[in-house]
Enzyme design. Structure first.
Site, PDB file in Angstrom:
ATOM      1  N   PRO A   1       9.720  -5.336   3.409  1.00  0.00           N
ATOM      2  CA  PRO A   1      10.523  -4.550   3.807  1.00  0.00           C
ATOM      3  C   PRO A   1       9.157  -4.953   5.445  1.00  0.00           C
ATOM      4  CG  PRO A   1      10.802  -3.839   2.422  1.00  0.00           C
ATOM      5  CD  PRO A   1       9.756  -4.335   1.885  1.00  0.00           C
TER       6      PRO A   1
ATOM      7  N   GLY B   1       1.579  -5.298   7.443  1.00  0.00           N
ATOM      8  CA  GLY B   1       1.277  -6.119   8.163  1.00  0.00           C
ATOM      9  C   GLY B   1      -0.263  -5.524   8.022  1.00  0.00           C
ATOM     10  N   SER B   2      -0.671  -4.774   7.629  1.00  0.00           N
ATOM     11  CA  SER B   2      -2.436  -4.198   7.144  1.00  0.00           C
ATOM     12  C   SER B   2      -2.528  -5.348   6.014  1.00  0.00           C
ATOM     13  CB  SER B   2      -2.350  -2.896   7.330  1.00  0.00           C
ATOM     14  OG  SER B   2      -1.901  -2.561   7.884  1.00  0.00           O
ATOM     15  N   ALA B   3      -1.714  -5.450   4.777  1.00  0.00           N
ATOM     16  CA  ALA B   3      -2.144  -6.071   3.841  1.00  0.00           C
ATOM     17  C   ALA B   3      -2.215  -7.478   4.055  1.00  0.00           C
ATOM     18  CB  ALA B   3      -1.264  -5.870   2.629  1.00  0.00           C
TER      19      ALA B   3
ATOM     20  N   ASP C   1      -5.341   0.675   8.904  1.00  0.00           N
ATOM     21  CA  ASP C   1      -4.382   0.220   7.382  1.00  0.00           C
ATOM     22  C   ASP C   1      -5.591  -0.740   6.702  1.00  0.00           C
ATOM     23  OD1 ASP C   1      -4.116   2.853   7.607  1.00  0.00           O
ATOM     24  OD2 ASP C   1      -1.174   2.365   6.541  1.00  0.00           O
TER      25      ASP C   1
ATOM     26  N   GLY D   1       5.814   1.213   6.060  1.00  0.00           N
ATOM     27  CA  GLY D   1       5.746   2.425   5.164  1.00  0.00           C
ATOM     28  C   GLY D   1       4.943   2.319   4.066  1.00  0.00           C
ATOM     29  N   ILE D   2       4.343   0.997   3.817  1.00  0.00           N
ATOM     30  CA  ILE D   2       4.101   0.875   2.793  1.00  0.00           C
ATOM     31  C   ILE D   2       2.585  -0.564   3.779  1.00  0.00           C
ATOM     32  CG2 ILE D   2       5.630   1.157   0.691  1.00  0.00           C
ATOM     33  CD1 ILE D   2       6.630  -1.754   1.393  1.00  0.00           C
ATOM     34  N   GLY D   3       2.196  -0.769   4.115  1.00  0.00           N
ATOM     35  CA  GLY D   3       1.436  -1.507   5.090  1.00  0.00           C
ATOM     36  C   GLY D   3       1.422  -3.123   4.693  1.00  0.00           C
TER      37      GLY D   3
ATOM     38  N   LYS E   1       0.482  -1.485  -0.411  1.00  0.00           N
ATOM     39  CA  LYS E   1       0.214  -0.275   0.016  1.00  0.00           C
ATOM     40  C   LYS E   1       0.992   1.462   0.206  1.00  0.00           C
ATOM     41  CE  LYS E   1      -0.867   1.358   3.689  1.00  0.00           C
ATOM     42  NZ  LYS E   1      -0.372   2.696   4.131  1.00  0.00           N
TER      43      LYS E   1
END
Length: 286
Positions: A99, A107-109, A141, A103-105, A14
């Site tokens: 990684p 864990g949320s994804a 997120d 900052g690219i979500g 994300k």
């Protein structure tokens, strides 16, 4: 319909093209506004039918999660099972390609992919509204990651306006191998408390890439400055991306440390990746 024996879900990165922090709410959350897109780079989650809930992690960044006794994937599985009133039975395999704390979500994804996968695996009768509520309880997120399409987010992540279309462009994602704590970034920002929650802005529309770039130039990432104080290498990454041929905009995503460049074509993004590749940096043209 019978439940599946095995299902697979892609969990794309994300990317916050913009991120405005409108203030800190009385409930402790921050009021945000963000234009979000999803890249063709991400993790992959596979769910197999099983009697108990278990998780195995592989992939380039899997070792960074191996020591965790619990994570968002397992919590998502237990949460959906509890909502359905059933045992949480599934063997989950997470291929961790993104990684961690970047900052690219990621864990949320992964959590959103787990909810989607287990809904299919268990042939669950659960509405999109139920899934969204479960997702929000897992993290701000997670709801936007349930449906990986461009979106304009408002609030703490619960107000989502899906965008019909965006002009074609390519992304180069670059992470310098530094973890940045989201909590520390927000603490450094020290956003003022908002007494009254602002009304959501109208979702923007873009007919051309030039229009998108112009809007983004006027709408930055409020977390970039605080993150650069914590991890100065972020400034080096942004400068390196911005100096590549064809880069239209270079910026940090989310709370960092992953940064991105926008290009008109994937060939330009791949060329930029080749130009700035260096030891310890993770790069993905998508």
């Amino acid at each position: 319909m019978n439940a599946a024996a095995s299902v697979e879900e892609f969990a794309p990165a994300k990317v916050n093209l913009s991120l405005k922090v409108l203030g800190r709410r009385s409930d402790g959350y921050h009021q945000l506004e963000s234009l979000v897109v999803f890249a063709r780079a991400g993790d992959r989650l596979t769910a197999h039918a099983a009697a108990d809930l278990s998780l195995d992690i592989s992939g380039a960044f899997g070792a960074m999660l191996a020591g965790e006794g619990d994570n968002l994937v397992l919590r998502a599985g237990r949460l959906l099972a509890s909502e359905l009133g059933r045992e949480a039975g599934a063997h989950l395999l997470l291929e961790k390609n993104l990684p961690v704390a970047s900052g690219i979500g990621g864990g949320s994804a992964d959590a959103a992919a787990t909810l989607r996968a287990l809904k299919r695996l268990w042939d669950a009768d659960v509405s999109e509204e139920q899934l969204a509520a479960l997702a929000l309880s897992l993290g701000a997120d997670v709801p936007v990651c349930l449906d990986a399409r461009p979106a304009f987010m408002h609030g703490r992540g619960e107000q989502i306006a899906r965008l019909e279309a965006l002009p074609h462009f390519a992304l180069l994602l670059v992470n310098p191998g530094v973890e940045v704590s989201t909590a520390c970034v927000f603490k450094t920002l020290a956003a003022p408390i908002v007494a009254e929650l602002p009304t959501a802005s109208e979702a923007p529309r873009f007919s051309t890439l030039d229009a998108l770039i112009g809007w983004l130039e006027a709408n930055g990432n409020d977390l970039e400055g605080p993150a650069r104080e914590i991890a100065p290498v972020i400034g080096e990454v942004i400068a390196a991306i911005g100096a590549t041929r064809g880069c239209r905009l270079a910026r940090m995503s989310g709370s960092g440390a992953t940064c991105f460049g926008i290009y008109a074509s994937e060939d330009e993004a791949r060329g930029a990746a080749d130009a700035i590749a260096r030891p310890g940096w993770w790069l993905a043209a998508a």
